[in-house]
Design an enzyme around this catalytic site. Structure first.
Site, PDB file in Angstrom:
ATOM      1  N   SER A 145       0.814  -1.212   0.000  1.00  0.00           N
ATOM      2  CA  SER A 145       0.000   0.000   0.000  1.00  0.00           C
ATOM      3  C   SER A 145       0.849   1.264   0.000  1.00  0.00           C
ATOM      4  O   SER A 145       0.594   2.199  -0.767  1.00  0.00           O
ATOM      5  CB  SER A 145      -0.952  -0.005   1.199  1.00  0.00           C
ATOM      6  OG  SER A 145      -0.244  -0.163   2.419  1.00  0.00           O
ATOM      7  N   ARG A 163       6.940  -8.209  -6.027  1.00  0.00           N
ATOM      8  CA  ARG A 163       7.139  -9.651  -6.194  1.00  0.00           C
ATOM      9  C   ARG A 163       5.877 -10.363  -6.681  1.00  0.00           C
ATOM     10  O   ARG A 163       5.962 -11.411  -7.334  1.00  0.00           O
ATOM     11  CB  ARG A 163       7.576 -10.269  -4.864  1.00  0.00           C
ATOM     12  CG  ARG A 163       8.914  -9.756  -4.339  1.00  0.00           C
ATOM     13  CD  ARG A 163       9.237 -10.433  -3.010  1.00  0.00           C
ATOM     14  NE  ARG A 163      10.438  -9.912  -2.387  1.00  0.00           N
ATOM     15  CZ  ARG A 163      11.679 -10.288  -2.685  1.00  0.00           C
ATOM     16  NH1 ARG A 163      11.873 -11.195  -3.630  1.00  0.00           N
ATOM     17  NH2 ARG A 163      12.718  -9.767  -2.063  1.00  0.00           N
ATOM     18  N   LYS A 183       9.667   1.407   7.934  1.00  0.00           N
ATOM     19  CA  LYS A 183       9.761   1.792   9.340  1.00  0.00           C
ATOM     20  C   LYS A 183       9.993   0.545  10.184  1.00  0.00           C
ATOM     21  O   LYS A 183       9.258  -0.434  10.068  1.00  0.00           O
ATOM     22  CB  LYS A 183       8.487   2.517   9.786  1.00  0.00           C
ATOM     23  CG  LYS A 183       8.272   3.844   9.061  1.00  0.00           C
ATOM     24  CD  LYS A 183       6.948   4.500   9.420  1.00  0.00           C
ATOM     25  CE  LYS A 183       6.778   5.811   8.660  1.00  0.00           C
ATOM     26  NZ  LYS A 183       5.485   6.462   8.956  1.00  0.00           N
ATOM     27  N   LYS A 186       6.564   4.400  17.151  1.00  0.00           N
ATOM     28  CA  LYS A 186       5.139   4.750  17.116  1.00  0.00           C
ATOM     29  C   LYS A 186       4.274   3.533  16.833  1.00  0.00           C
ATOM     30  O   LYS A 186       3.125   3.460  17.279  1.00  0.00           O
ATOM     31  CB  LYS A 186       4.900   5.869  16.109  1.00  0.00           C
ATOM     32  CG  LYS A 186       5.311   5.548  14.668  1.00  0.00           C
ATOM     33  CD  LYS A 186       4.194   4.974  13.840  1.00  0.00           C
ATOM     34  CE  LYS A 186       4.643   4.626  12.434  1.00  0.00           C
ATOM     35  NZ  LYS A 186       3.543   4.123  11.602  1.00  0.00           N
ATOM     36  N   SER A 224      -4.616   2.673  10.794  1.00  0.00           N
ATOM     37  CA  SER A 224      -3.357   2.113  11.294  1.00  0.00           C
ATOM     38  C   SER A 224      -3.512   0.634  11.608  1.00  0.00           C
ATOM     39  O   SER A 224      -4.348   0.243  12.434  1.00  0.00           O
ATOM     40  CB  SER A 224      -2.911   2.859  12.555  1.00  0.00           C
ATOM     41  OG  SER A 224      -1.935   2.110  13.263  1.00  0.00           O
ATOM     42  N   ASN A 284      -1.384  -1.201  13.210  1.00  0.00           N
ATOM     43  CA  ASN A 284      -0.924  -1.459  14.574  1.00  0.00           C
ATOM     44  C   ASN A 284      -1.978  -1.068  15.602  1.00  0.00           C
ATOM     45  O   ASN A 284      -2.172  -1.766  16.599  1.00  0.00           O
ATOM     46  CB  ASN A 284       0.387  -0.717  14.808  1.00  0.00           C
ATOM     47  CG  ASN A 284       1.491  -1.231  13.900  1.00  0.00           C
ATOM     48  OD1 ASN A 284       2.037  -2.300  14.111  1.00  0.00           O
ATOM     49  ND2 ASN A 284       1.801  -0.472  12.847  1.00  0.00           N
ATOM     50  N   GLU A 332       3.914  -4.277  11.700  1.00  0.00           N
ATOM     51  CA  GLU A 332       5.318  -4.122  12.073  1.00  0.00           C
ATOM     52  C   GLU A 332       5.567  -4.231  13.573  1.00  0.00           C
ATOM     53  O   GLU A 332       6.646  -4.634  14.009  1.00  0.00           O
ATOM     54  CB  GLU A 332       5.847  -2.772  11.567  1.00  0.00           C
ATOM     55  CG  GLU A 332       5.955  -2.662  10.054  1.00  0.00           C
ATOM     56  CD  GLU A 332       7.184  -3.369   9.496  1.00  0.00           C
ATOM     57  OE1 GLU A 332       7.914  -4.013  10.271  1.00  0.00           O
ATOM     58  OE2 GLU A 332       7.397  -3.274   8.280  1.00  0.00           O
TER      59      GLU A 332
END
Length: 341
Positions: A15, A36, A110, A194, A257, A259, A284
């Site tokens: 994205s 890929r 990140k 973050k 988000s 996360n 992540e």
């Protein structure tokens, strides 16, 4: 200084990679996106859409996509790596022998290198050598909003000012403001931490602990960022800017988000495996929490919120137990006397 005639290669068709490639193409730069997944690449190149990561959002007709890394980077003025952190080292190592002479390398990835906990600029420098200009692109930015042309501000920190400026100028436009700086350590630290802190605020919101709790976690999370930044030699102003506070607020409050959504699911009682499966993309924070605490131990810094997130993600504590552990901590001054000296 680059011009709109200079080719830019973007590596990573997720994205965020797609969003940044789309932005650069809309700004008139010949842009090639490497990925890929052959089906995704074909859809981007032929139908001008990324159906897996940004469904329904049209991409510029001028944006090209390929699964051939050598073709993607051939003749590029500079290269932008936008892969998950666990694939960053592998991608840079594959890029190294193919990189055109003089082409700088930037990244919008990140996180830290899995296992070693090294900063990504350390990985890139080791692989690419001392003479390649490097830069990190970071700040509060959701891919979907960037592709929709909504106003966004980011920052580009590099070890060669002219290269950071080149990257920023290519991205800067009517709805996309790009600033520059020279603190790669601080910029990377903010972008990594973050994600961990967004899990904490997501858990709190999932447990319906209220807006006071969310604000407290964001502010004390920023405190953790600043204390670790001071220990590793980053500039505090970097963490108070787009790379730190800006990205922290967005990721902790915006439901785009991944996360934060992971934290929400955990706070509502879902398992980690079910939550990650439901999100359907790389989250992540699962790996980054370990690396943040590795950095903290290395420098002797206490990061209670980040450590509780790590414990919850590893199943060592439930969200309720993590909350109780935070609330049971002793009273203390808000900031160490030495933080801003």
């Amino acid at each position: 200084m680059s011009t709109t005639a200079d080719k830019i290669a973007v590596l990573g068709a997720g994205s965020w990679g797609t969003a940044l490639a789309s932005l650069l193409a809309r700004h008139g730069h010949p842009t090639v996106l490497w990925g890929r997944d052959a089906a995704v690449v074909e859809a981007i190149d032929q139908r001008h859409e990324n159906p897996r990561y940004l469904p329904g959002i049209p991409l510029p007709d001028s944006l090209r996509a390929t699964t051939d890394l050598a073709s993607a980077v051939e003749g590029a003025a500079w290269i932008l790596v936008v892969t998950p952190s666990h694939a960053f080292g592998e991608t840079v190592r594959a890029l190294a022998p193919l990189r055109p002479a003089g082409a700088g390398v930037a990244w919008a990835t990140k996180g830290f290198e899995p296992g070693s906990g090294r900063f990504l600029h350390e990985v890139a420098r080791e692989v690419l050598g001392e003479d390649v200009p490097l830069a990190v692109v970071t700040g509060p930015s959701f891919a979907k909003e960037v592709t929709q042309g909504l106003p966004t501000a980011i920052t580009v920190h590099g070890d060669v000012p002219e290269f950071a400026q080149m990257v920023a100028e290519a991205m800067h436009g009517p709805a996309f403001r790009a600033y520059t700086g020279d603190d790669m350590v601080g910029a990377e630290l903010g972008g990594a931490m973050k994600n961990v802190l967004a899990v904490a605020t997501g858990v709190a919101d999932g447990m319906q602990l209220g807006l006071n709790a969310r604000a407290g976690l964001i502010t004390r999370g920023l405190n953790e960022m600043l204390r670790l930044a001071a220990a590793i030699g980053a500039k505090p102003e970097t963490l108070m800017g787009l790379a730190g506070l800006g990205d922290l607020v967005l990721t902790c409050t915006g439901d785009l988000s991944r996360n934060r959504r992971l934290g929400l699911a955990l706070g509502r009682g879902q398992t980690l495996q079910d939550a990650v499966r439901e999100i359907g993309q790389v989250v992540e924070s699962v790996q980054t929490a370990d690396e943040v605490m590795r950095q903290a131990r290395r420098h002797g810094i206490d990061l209670p919120i980040s450590d509780r997130v790590r414990a919850v993600l590893h199943g060592e504590q439930t969200p309720e137990e993590g909350l109780r552990a935070l609330l049971a901590r002793e009273q203390k001054p808000e900031y160490p006397d030495t933080l801003f000296k």
